[in-house]
Design a protein around this motif. Structure first.
Motif, short mmCIF file in Angstrom:
data_model
loop_
_atom_site.label_atom_id
_atom_site.label_comp_id
_atom_site.label_asym_id
_atom_site.label_seq_id
_atom_site.Cartn_x
_atom_site.Cartn_y
_atom_site.Cartn_z
N LYS A 91 0.84 -1.20 0.00
CA LYS A 91 0.00 0.00 0.00
C LYS A 91 0.87 1.25 0.00
O LYS A 91 2.09 1.20 0.22
CB LYS A 91 -0.91 0.00 1.22
N GLN A 114 1.61 -11.13 -5.65
CA GLN A 114 0.39 -11.01 -4.85
C GLN A 114 0.56 -11.90 -3.62
O GLN A 114 0.17 -13.06 -3.60
CB GLN A 114 -0.83 -11.45 -5.66
N ARG A 117 -0.32 -11.63 2.42
CA ARG A 117 -0.57 -10.50 3.32
C ARG A 117 -0.58 -9.15 2.61
O ARG A 117 -0.64 -8.11 3.27
CB ARG A 117 0.49 -10.50 4.43
N SER A 118 -0.55 -9.17 1.29
CA SER A 118 -0.63 -7.91 0.55
C SER A 118 -2.02 -7.31 0.71
O SER A 118 -3.03 -7.97 0.46
CB SER A 118 -0.36 -8.14 -0.95
N ILE A 119 -2.07 -6.06 1.15
CA ILE A 119 -3.34 -5.37 1.26
C ILE A 119 -3.85 -4.97 -0.11
O ILE A 119 -5.05 -5.09 -0.41
CB ILE A 119 -3.19 -4.13 2.18
N VAL A 120 -2.95 -4.52 -0.96
CA VAL A 120 -3.30 -4.18 -2.33
C VAL A 120 -3.58 -5.46 -3.10
O VAL A 120 -2.87 -6.46 -2.94
CB VAL A 120 -2.16 -3.39 -3.00
N ARG A 121 -4.62 -5.45 -3.94
CA ARG A 121 -4.99 -6.62 -4.72
C ARG A 121 -5.09 -6.26 -6.19
O ARG A 121 -5.73 -5.27 -6.55
CB ARG A 121 -6.35 -7.17 -4.24
N GLU A 214 3.84 -5.24 3.69
CA GLU A 214 3.94 -4.59 5.00
C GLU A 214 3.87 -5.57 6.16
O GLU A 214 4.58 -5.45 7.15
CB GLU A 214 2.80 -3.56 5.16
N GLY A 215 3.01 -6.56 6.02
CA GLY A 215 2.82 -7.52 7.10
C GLY A 215 3.82 -8.65 7.12
O GLY A 215 3.75 -9.54 7.98
#
Length: 260
Positions: A91, A114, A117-121, A214-215
């Motif tokens: 993100k 992808q 834990r990627s927030i962006v999809r 990030e995660g």
């Protein structure tokens, strides 16, 4: 100071020789003349993005035209060690920052990931647009750093697809905060490496650097990648952002493997 570069049609760049006049037209010429304010008498390079470079003096310009008197043409070979950045979607444009900086630092290829834990999809149409946007980023960053090679960008992969894609790569380094092995040791201690005539240790043809979101990278993903032959490594005692980890690793590898 090195010459500014602009990207020309590959077929036209390939056909040009010293003594020729090369005509750069369209948006790239408009950018050179209107944005960069290039004028007659200045020295510039025209490259094809795949290693061919034309060098010469600008002989004429127009609103969407730059004419170059070609004085030198050269083929720049690819690096002996190709660097692949596997960048997890992140993100806040942090993934894009990583891709841009990695290109300036010499990365040769980029794979969007992808991660679990990627927030962006990226899905369907967004995946196509995302790949195109990253390719535009590598092109612009290659121009900024005056490279003759533009890193390619693959379609986005999920974790299983990534493990399959990297299975035949010479060395896959997963940047992980809990890893015991420093990145430098993982490169120095590769089995079966030999020294060349100068005494420098030969390097694998391809090294992939895997950067999580990030995660972080999940335990399941780490095991999946290890199953494909990847090594978990750390850069140092601190945790880096997704935007800085890949470029930092590339800087270390550039020095260790003699690209710098």
């Amino acid at each position: 100071m090195t010459n500014p570069i602009f990207f020309g049609d590959p077929a036209q760049v390939a056909a040009a020789s010293p003594g020729d006049t090369f005509r750069l037209e369209g948006p790239e010429a408009r950018h050179a003349v209107s944005v960069k304010r290039i004028s007659a008498g200045e020295n510039v390079d025209i490259v094809d993005g795949a290693g061919r470079r034309l060098t010469g003096t600008v002989s004429a310009t127009g609103p969407s035209l730059l004419e170059l008197s070609v004085e030198h043409a050269a083929e720049e070979p690819p690096a002996a060690v190709r660097f692949i950045l596997v960048q997890a979607l992140a993100k806040g444009d942090r993934d894009e920052q990583a891709v841009e900086a990695a290109t300036e630092l010499g990365v040769d290829h980029v794979i969007p990931w992808q991660s679990d834990r990627s927030i962006v999809r990226w899905k369907t149409e967004k995946a196509v647009k995302g790949q195109a946007k990253w390719q535009a980023l590598t092109t612009a960053a290659a121009k900024q750093s005056r490279r003759a090679w533009i890193p390619g960008v693959e379609p986005v992969l999920d974790s299983r697809g990534l493990a399959r894609r990297l299975a035949d790569t010479d060395l896959v380094l997963v940047l992980h905060e809990e890893a015991d092995a420093p990145l430098a040791d993982a490169v120095r201690n590769l089995p079966g490496r030999s020294a060349d005539a100068t005494g420098r240790t030969a390097a694998p043809a391809e090294i992939a650097i895997v950067v999580g979101p990030e995660g972080g990278i999940s335990a399941a993903e780490l095991e999946l990648l290890r199953g494909a032959g990847a090594l978990a490594v750390r850069l140092g005692p601190h945790v880096l952002r997704s935007s800085t980890a890949g470029p930092a690793a590339l800087a270390v590898l550039n020095q260790l493997l003699g690209r710098w």
